[in-house]
Design a protein around this motif. Structure first.
Motif, short mmCIF file in Angstrom:
data_model
loop_
_atom_site.label_atom_id
_atom_site.label_comp_id
_atom_site.label_asym_id
_atom_site.label_seq_id
_atom_site.Cartn_x
_atom_site.Cartn_y
_atom_site.Cartn_z
N ASP A 208 0.80 -1.22 0.00
CA ASP A 208 0.00 0.00 0.00
C ASP A 208 0.84 1.28 0.00
O ASP A 208 0.32 2.37 0.21
N ALA A 209 2.15 1.15 -0.25
CA ALA A 209 3.01 2.33 -0.35
C ALA A 209 2.65 3.13 -1.60
O ALA A 209 2.32 2.55 -2.65
N THR A 210 2.69 4.44 -1.51
CA THR A 210 2.39 5.29 -2.67
C THR A 210 3.66 5.44 -3.49
O THR A 210 4.55 6.22 -3.15
N VAL A 211 3.75 4.66 -4.56
CA VAL A 211 4.94 4.72 -5.43
C VAL A 211 4.59 5.15 -6.85
O VAL A 211 5.47 5.23 -7.70
N TYR A 212 3.30 5.40 -7.10
CA TYR A 212 2.89 5.99 -8.38
C TYR A 212 1.52 6.63 -8.21
O TYR A 212 0.76 6.27 -7.30
N ALA A 213 1.22 7.58 -9.06
CA ALA A 213 -0.08 8.24 -9.03
C ALA A 213 -1.09 7.39 -9.79
O ALA A 213 -0.77 6.83 -10.85
N PRO A 214 -2.33 7.27 -9.31
CA PRO A 214 -3.34 6.48 -10.01
C PRO A 214 -3.53 6.96 -11.45
O PRO A 214 -3.49 8.16 -11.72
N VAL A 215 -3.74 5.99 -12.36
CA VAL A 215 -3.88 6.34 -13.77
C VAL A 215 -5.25 6.00 -14.34
O VAL A 215 -5.65 6.55 -15.36
#
Length: 323
Positions: free
Chosen positions: A186-193
């Motif tokens: 659940d780490a934020t490693v990219y922005a949702p696309v």
């Protein structure tokens, strides 16, 4: 957070089906080829570093033991193996390659065939490599792994799978991708696309086979470590990318396999991760064998007790309600 099966199924069925491009490369003499190839990201989202080009290298000319690797991955993707009679289970496989390349056959297509013959829908993940010049390179393998989990769940209706029975497995450096997903799903490693990114990336079970895990230089696979976090990382960076230091109570059930005589990736990687999981009470099953070396896959276990490993994995998946 664990998401209920009904909620996952409802969410996945509400998403549009992703288009599947016809697979037109990597023909193998014995006929082990995927049914389709699915881009991991929407067109134009991933822009390769200047000069990066994909190249397949053949490491064996044996017709019944093809051993190829893919360098310079510019198009992260999932190669899909569809069973004749799907049982609803899905497995995403991340082959190894020391973060220099991704193995195609022995840690990808071979196990994919074995699993698909047993009713599992299999997705072989060709993930971006951290040393190829991508921005935030240390997180691109994890970003691709998270995206693969979400994209597969979004296709539950199209592929005939249960979105609450999706497993992630990795070999060697692909095991580092897997164990990073184990603790940082659940780490934020990219922005949702797109809509798929609203779905969870936590696997329902996770297998790591002779995995690279730790970035501790005392036991780390030196090449993988340098490619992932550089030659002189600070302590915080080293810790962040060492899954055995980031175990958590809500991580998925873990299955580990390693040979004591592995002279490439020390068994200490699996031992430390098992011990860390045990300390916090997280579910973990580990199998350590006297002989097997490194990179045995399915093709290099003949005559050794370790040859039983696929059946051990199958039984464990059954015990967790996956197959």
């Amino acid at each position: 957070m664990t998401v209920g099966r009904r909620a996952l199924l409802a969410a996945s069925l509400a998403l549009p089906f992703a288009s599947v491009a016809a697979h037109t490369s990597w023909t193998r003499p014995t006929g082990v080829v995927p049914d389709a190839s699915l881009p991991l990201w929407p067109g134009g989202h991933v822009v390769p570093p200047r000069g990066l080009a994909e190249r397949v290298i053949q490491r064996s000319d044996e017709a019944d033991a093809s051993d190829r690797m893919l360098e310079g991955i510019t198009r992260p993707r999932l190669d899909i193996f569809r069973p004749a009679r799907p049982n609803g289970a899905a497995v995403i496989l991340a082959p190894g390659g020391g973060y220099r390349y991704v193995v195609i056959d022995k840690e990808g297509y071979e196990l994919a065939r074995w699993l698909s013959e047993r009713g599992v829908t299999v997705y072989v993940l060709f993930y971006r490599l951290p040393g190829d010049g991508w921005a935030n390179g240390a997180d691109v393998p994890l970003a691709d792994a998270q995206r693969a989990m979400r994209l597969v769940r979004s296709r539950a209706g199209a592929d005939g799978i249960d979105p609450a029975r999706v497993v992630f497995g990795g070999f060697s450096a692909g095991g580092q991708v897997a164990t990073s997903l184990l603790t940082r799903f659940d780490a934020t490693v990219y922005a949702p696309v797109d809509a798929a990114d609203a779905l969870p990336a936590r696997p329902d079970a996770l297998a790591a086979i002779y995995p690279v895990v730790s970035m501790d230089p005392a036991i780390a696979h030196a090449v993988s470590r340098e490619k992932l976090i550089g030659a002189n990382p600070d302590a915080a960076r080293e810790a962040l990318h060492s899954p055995e230091r980031n175990v958590r109570a809500d991580q998925p059930p873990l299955w580990l396999l390693h040979a004591e005589d592995d002279d490439v990736v020390r068994i200490d990687n699996s031992v430390r991760l098992r011990d860390a999981a045990r300390r916090i009470g997280a579910p973990c099953e580990a199998h350590f064998f006297e002989r097997g070396g490194h990179g045995f896959g399915l093709m290099k276990t003949a005559g050794l007790p370790i040859a039983i490993w696929p059946e051990l994995l199958w039984n464990w998946l059954g015990s967790h309600g996956i197959v």
